[in-house]
Scaffold this active site. Structure first.
Site, PDB file in Angstrom:
ATOM      1  N   SER A  69       0.837  -1.212   0.000  1.00 48.27           N
ATOM      2  CA  SER A  69       0.000   0.000   0.000  1.00 48.27           C
ATOM      3  C   SER A  69       0.869   1.259   0.000  1.00 48.27           C
ATOM      4  O   SER A  69       1.999   1.240   0.490  1.00 48.27           O
ATOM      5  CB  SER A  69      -0.894   0.031   1.236  1.00 48.27           C
ATOM      6  OG  SER A  69      -1.632  -1.157   1.345  1.00 48.27           O
TER       7      SER A  69
HETATM    8  N1  SAH Z   1      -0.035  -4.871   4.363  1.00 48.71           N
HETATM    9  C1  SAH Z   1       0.553  -5.305   3.129  1.00 48.71           C
HETATM   10  C2  SAH Z   1      -0.352  -5.074   1.950  1.00 48.71           C
HETATM   11  C3  SAH Z   1      -0.467  -6.323   1.149  1.00 48.71           C
HETATM   12  S1  SAH Z   1      -1.693  -6.331  -0.113  1.00 48.71           S
HETATM   13  C4  SAH Z   1       1.934  -4.688   2.938  1.00 48.71           C
HETATM   14  O1  SAH Z   1       2.365  -3.867   3.747  1.00 48.71           O
HETATM   15  O2  SAH Z   1       2.594  -5.078   1.984  1.00 48.71           O
HETATM   16  C5  SAH Z   1      -2.937  -7.354   0.614  1.00 48.71           C
HETATM   17  C6  SAH Z   1      -2.526  -8.738   1.004  1.00 48.71           C
HETATM   18  O3  SAH Z   1      -3.699  -9.377   1.509  1.00 48.71           O
HETATM   19  C7  SAH Z   1      -2.012  -9.625  -0.117  1.00 48.71           C
HETATM   20  O4  SAH Z   1      -0.739 -10.087   0.188  1.00 48.71           O
HETATM   21  C8  SAH Z   1      -3.028 -10.758  -0.195  1.00 48.71           C
HETATM   22  O5  SAH Z   1      -2.479 -12.009  -0.530  1.00 48.71           O
HETATM   23  C9  SAH Z   1      -3.591 -10.753   1.219  1.00 48.71           C
HETATM   24  N2  SAH Z   1      -4.891 -11.386   1.382  1.00 48.71           N
HETATM   25  C10 SAH Z   1      -5.986 -11.308   0.573  1.00 48.71           C
HETATM   26  N3  SAH Z   1      -6.982 -12.067   1.068  1.00 48.71           N
HETATM   27  C11 SAH Z   1      -6.517 -12.629   2.223  1.00 48.71           C
HETATM   28  C12 SAH Z   1      -7.079 -13.528   3.185  1.00 48.71           C
HETATM   29  N4  SAH Z   1      -8.315 -14.007   3.072  1.00 48.71           N
HETATM   30  N5  SAH Z   1      -6.312 -13.894   4.240  1.00 48.71           N
HETATM   31  C13 SAH Z   1      -5.043 -13.431   4.383  1.00 48.71           C
HETATM   32  N6  SAH Z   1      -4.461 -12.601   3.502  1.00 48.71           N
HETATM   33  C14 SAH Z   1      -5.189 -12.197   2.428  1.00 48.71           C
END
Ligand code: SAH
Length: 222
Positions: A69
């Site tokens: 993000s």
């Molecule tokens: N906080 C992260 C943002 C990652 S983007 C950072 O600092 O990089 C969102 C993430 O949510 C992705 O890696 C995706 O795989 C994860 N995600 C999506 N659905 C999910 C679920 N049901 N359980 C766990 N993770 C999930």
């Protein structure tokens, strides 16, 4: 500007300071959040080829069709999470859903004593876990699991933060909030809004904060 020594990226304090100044002009006021954002080396969480853009106000790809993000939204969500709710309860134990590259988890680790973070994509989970360890961050527990149902075994949480958008606010997650706790999350499909859910002794209160753009919350593991 990035200088690499022995494969460890270092970014000048000036580059990070510029990011902090920009966050201030964007309205971030919480000094603890700003200090944490200054401390965490964001460039180490993205591919080397992208590290020169790590402190720009953009989301960047982290593979597997996921993104880290933009700094503003990370700061904003954590600021909202930290603001004391109606019950004025300090936020101690926090659950993040969507570890991704682990950047937000690292920022969370600087402002909250106990952080749990869940990721459904195994290589991202492995890499985030290693990166947090390399940075000697020991108060984050990373779990390779579908976060849709939260982490009932470690509930209740004073704060829950979602890094992926669900079509609606999940009852299962709301129930894992402590009384006085708050959850900040993107909700929607095409059009998404950031929501704040606060729990008090009487029940839940929802407020819609601002439009956002997140990757979708997906079910199951891969
Ligand atoms: N906080 C992260 C943002 C990652 S983007 C950072 O600092 O990089 C969102 C993430 O949510 C992705 O890696 C995706 O795989 C994860 N995600 C999506 N659905 C999910 C679920 N049901 N359980 C766990 N993770 C999930």
């Amino acid at each position: 500007m990035n200088v690499r020594v022995n494969g460890i990226g270092m970014t000048s304090p000036r580059t990070r300071q510029r990011m902090i100044e920009r966050l201030r002009t964007q309205g971030i006021r919480d000094e603890a959040v700003l200090a944490a954002m200054f401390e965490v080396p964001r460039h180490l969480f993205v591919d080397e080829a992208l590290s020169s853009r790590a402190y720009d106000d953009v989301s960047l790809p982290i593979n597997y069709q996921q993104t880290i993000s933009q700094p503003y939204i990370v700061a904003r969500m954590i600021e909202v999470l930290r603001a004391s709710g109606p019950a004025g309860r300090p936020v101690k134990r926090v659950l993040e859903i969507g570890t991704g590259c682990g950047y937000q988890a690292a920022v969370l680790s600087h402002v909250f004593p106990e952080v749990y973070s869940m990721e459904r994509i195994q290589p991202l989970y492995e890499r985030a876990k290693k990166q947090l360890l390399d940075l000697k961050i020991t108060n984050v527990q990373v779990r390779y699991a579908d976060g849709c149902a939260g982490l009932p075994g470690s509930a209740p949480f004073d704060g829950i933060i979602m890094a992926a958008a669900a079509p609606e606010i999940s009852d299962a997650l709301r129930e894992q909030l402590a009384v006085g706790g708050r959850m900040v999350l993107p909700v929607g499909r095409q059009e998404q809004w950031l929501y704040l859910v606060e729990r008090d002794a009487k029940g839940f209160r929802e407020s819609r904060l601002e439009p956002v753009k997140f990757v979708p919350l997906l079910m199951g593991k891969e």
